[in-house]
Enzyme design. Structure first.
Site, PDB file in Angstrom:
ATOM      1  CG  ASP A   1      -3.386   4.484  -3.449  1.00 42.95           C
ATOM      2  OD1 ASP A   1      -2.873   4.216  -2.349  1.00 42.95           O
ATOM      3  OD2 ASP A   1      -3.208   5.565  -4.040  1.00 42.95           O
TER       4      ASP A   1
ATOM      5  CG  HIS B   1      -2.264   0.614   0.961  1.00 45.60           C
ATOM      6  ND1 HIS B   1      -2.461   1.671   0.101  1.00 45.60           N
ATOM      7  CD2 HIS B   1      -3.494   0.310   1.456  1.00 45.60           C
ATOM      8  CE1 HIS B   1      -3.742   2.002   0.088  1.00 45.60           C
ATOM      9  NE2 HIS B   1      -4.396   1.187   0.886  1.00 45.60           N
TER      10      HIS B   1
END
Length: 453
Positions: free
Chosen positions: A427, A423
């Site tokens: 995304d 992450h």
């Protein structure tokens, strides 16, 4: 006189075992002729001589395991006398490898048989000058801190990354590795100590807990003690480190494989007759994934410090389960191969991985990995990312399921494709778009044209 040292066949390799000497003392040897066989956590391979000459001394017996950089043998160079070379002999690294094995056919759904996260591929071999000194030096007290410029040349990418992310001044960290080299254990110790360096043991529960010497296990009733192998320890450490380094997230798509199942059934016999290998589902997934990686470069990227490095090529790692554990051979330039080329590469690498015949460069440089626990009946997987990659895809079992198609219930071959992703770079929307592209490719592409059926 040339000193032959234990080569470093990858950055995570810290030691090797002499399997067999191919020359005896007094034997002559040609440059690039195999001198000995070694086994490491990654590969078993022959190591050639860097010079032409006569083997004068063999210093390490067969079966012995010694650190990288340990002097193994001495070779009197052809055309030079011992008087002229004596104490001023040059040190050379014997880092070459030899022969490949022929590929063999593999099973139906996949060639790898992996069962979870992928072990990170080792980094590229480094010159002997950057390798460790002999064991006698390695066992001494930690060396004084060399200047930062010198040590920065031999720091691993993971060490640099950990130091950068936690604002650790490497000039203040004392290395406990061979020759005073800073290892990830040393950086982790500095992180745990609030930024101070040193060689103190790290607390249990960190990625470097394997560096401590645990108390001997005691078997209870009905129990058996099985020591962890070197490979198992390495995998454990890499997986633990990956979870600490990356901000792992996960999502999944369900894919209708009916089209691919039919194409494969129609063409697999002709393919096997023509190519001499089996046509597996892993090649279809690899082809679809490679296209999606070029369309969504951040999924094929690497985080270096605070910079994201986008790769405009695909080196595809395929996790392979073998007798020693798990290894990830890499298909270099996967984006240049069609379905047939990918199947050839997958079969070849998986076959040689299981027979311990991979070259060091064939387990390095991956940009994205695929693991396939499907042949064992796995329905849903959450694999661990192979650092320094940013994502890994798991391909689970293909099975018939009831699905709704055009408002009617139908039976189709379905499978789950899931992806763990970092992450810090990716995304959720991008991860979902990438998996949607893979799904679309698998459900709509005309693979029959690639196969000629």
């Amino acid at each position: 006189m040339t000193s032959i040292q234990m080569p470093q066949l990858g950055e995570t390799i810290i030691e090797g075992t002499i399997l067999k000497w191919l020359k005896a003392e007094g034997d002559t040897i040609e440059r690039d002729e195999p001198l000995f066989e070694i086994s490491t956590d990654k590969v078993d391979t022959e190591v050639p001589s860097p010079v032409t000459g006569t083997v004068t001394k063999i210093l390490v017996e067969e079966g012995a395991t010694v650190p990288v950089g340990t002097e193994l043998a001495q070779i009197q160079d052809a055309g030079t006398s011992s008087a002229s070379t004596g104490a001023a002999g040059a040190s050379a690294s014997a880092g070459g490898v030899s022969a490949d094995a022929e590929a063999a056919a593999n099973g139906d759904q996949a060639t790898d048989g992996s069962a979870g996260g992928a072990e990170p591929p080792a980094a590229s071999p480094v010159p002997a000058a950057a390798a460790a000194p002999p064991a006698s030096a390695a066992s001494a007290a930690p060396a004084p801190l060399p200047d930062r410029g010198e040590r920065s040349q031999i720091l691993s990418p993971l060490v640099r990354k950990m130091a950068s992310e936690h604002s650790i001044d490497l000039a203040q960290v004392r290395g406990t590795g061979n020759g005073g080299r800073i290892t990830k254990r040393d950086v982790q110790a500095a992180i745990d100590g609030g930024g101070s360096g040193g060689a103190a043991p790290t607390p249990q529960g960190t990625a470097s807990a394997f560096a401590t010497v645990p108390s001997p296990a005691t078997a209870g009733a009905g129990e058996e003690i099985v020591p962890m192998s070197k490979v198992r320890k390495l995998i454990a450490e890499h997986m633990h480190t990956s979870l600490q380094v990356s901000a792992r997230a996960w999502n999944m798509v369900e894919v209708n494989f009916e089209h691919i199942v039919r194409v494969r059934e129609r063409g697999k016999e002709a393919f096997a007759a023509r190519e001499g290998i089996s046509l597996t589902y892993t090649s279809f997934v690899s082809r679809a994934v490679t296209d999606a990686l070029l369309a969504f470069p951040p999924v094929n990227a690497e985080l270096r410090g605070e910079d994201i490095v986008l790769k405009r090529f695909v080196n595809l790692g395929i996790a392979v389960s073998y007798d020693e554990g798990l290894i990830v051979p890499v298909i270099k330039g996967a984006d240049t191969l069609n379905l047939v080329g990918l199947q050839r590469a997958i079969t070849d690498l998986a076959t040689r991985a299981r027979s311990h015949q991979l070259k060091p460069e064939e387990i390095t440089g991956g940009t994205f990995s695929i693991t396939n626990p499907g042949p064992y009946g796995s329905m849903l997987s959450v694999p661990i990312i192979a650092q320094p990659q940013t994502a890994i895809l798991a391909f689970d079992a293909i099975e018939k399921r009831p699905v709704v198609i055009d408002d009617a219930i139908a039976i189709r071959h379905m499978a789950n494709l899931s992806m763990s992703w970092d992450h810090r770079v990716i995304d959720g929307a991008l991860a979902a778009q990438f998996l949607a592209r893979v799904k679309q490719n698998l459900e709509t592409w005309d693979f029959a044209e690639d196969l000629g059926v």
